[in-house]
Enzyme design. Sequence first.
Site, mmCIF file in Angstrom:
data_model
loop_
_atom_site.group_PDB
_atom_site.id
_atom_site.type_symbol
_atom_site.label_atom_id
_atom_site.label_comp_id
_atom_site.label_asym_id
_atom_site.label_seq_id
_atom_site.Cartn_x
_atom_site.Cartn_y
_atom_site.Cartn_z
ATOM 1 N N LYS A 41 42.129 96.408 59.081
ATOM 2 C CA LYS A 41 41.214 95.497 59.789
ATOM 3 C C LYS A 41 40.542 96.158 60.978
ATOM 4 O O LYS A 41 39.471 95.754 61.386
ATOM 5 C CB LYS A 41 41.959 94.234 60.225
ATOM 6 N N ARG A 136 53.133 84.102 68.988
ATOM 7 C CA ARG A 136 52.020 83.908 68.072
ATOM 8 C C ARG A 136 52.637 83.289 66.818
ATOM 9 O O ARG A 136 53.311 82.267 66.928
ATOM 10 C CB ARG A 136 51.276 85.233 67.826
#
Length: 365
Positions: A41, A136
């Site tokens: 990514k 997260r």
Amino acid sequence: MSNERNRYPQVEIDLGKLQENLAAFQQRCQVSSVQIAGVVKGFHAIPEAAKVYAAAGVSSLASSRLEQLRELRQAGITAPLMMIRIPMLSELEELVRWADISLHSEVAVLRALDRAAGQAGKRHKVILMVDLGDLREGFWDWRDLTAAALVVERELPNLELAGVGTNLGCYGTIQATPEKMRDLVDAAEQVEAAIGRRLEIISGGSSSSIHMLLDGTLPSRINHLRIGEGILLGGIWGCDMPFMHKHVFTLRAEVIESKIKPSYPVGELSVDAFGRTRTYVDRGRRRRALLAMGRADYGESDDLIPKEPGIKVLGASSDHTILDIQDAGRKIEVGDILEFDLCYATMVYLTSSKNVHFYFKEDGQ
Ligand SMILES: *Cc1c(COP(=O)(O)O)cnc(C)c1O
């Protein structure tokens, strides 16, 4: 893509260096029996570079964006693909289509994913995420984790519970330490006790876990890491990796103005192009240059790293970058090309920008 060579802004990706970084890193993983998901990514999964990962034989290619995984598959990459952002309920049909394995923390999503996999006639692997304090994604309560594992194992025939994993350092800045890794192994072993078999994967995080791989403190049951930045930059904050190339990516931009001007704006100050107030230092009249690229391409101008000594980035608007070149070692003129090294943030933005041209340097060129 040779015609891209003289178009700017340009990012050159040195595929030879990337290949050598991957080989050097994989060698160290093999010593510890750790498999890696090559996280692509950071460079928007540009196929030319992603193919280097596939050729290196990483256990999977991974991205947080399903669109990128689709592009990899459509570019002919046959390696297993891993989705590393826990998926949206609305993308599960696409997920089973383009990914082989994915990370999870919601039972409702797992149930829907099982239906989507069943409809597609596929078996999809899942890794359950444990939140060890970074706040997260992931199960916080280990009883919920074990319960979810039992649901997958007993009730969802189209899913295969491949393992557990964690992510550290991305939001809460929590360091990956041997203690956190032992917690992860404990969580995995609770799951194993509940389901009555050993898990295939215990995924000990991202580049922030590499230091333990290198200094031998990674618990032996951690057998999987998801690595992006470390391989792309040849090192990360707090963990130098002298055995890797640092400059796989080079940014080049063209000078569109070079003039001597005051360094302090003239008139009444208000706000900049993005609505922010700014401070300026009066250093008298100085030679300055403008580059034909801006924050729309790379994010924050402070993150640009000029390769030439004596060049200082002063600031930027969406499409212009302003430099102080008074102390540069040469006269910089209109049409000159200046080079910059990238950090992870600028790499993410630049590789996603439609305005940037890519040029690939092959081994030995
Ligand atoms: C981005 C990401 C990674 C890779 O992180 P790096 O710091 O680039 O190694 C690993 N896991 C997850 C879940 C991610 O989102």
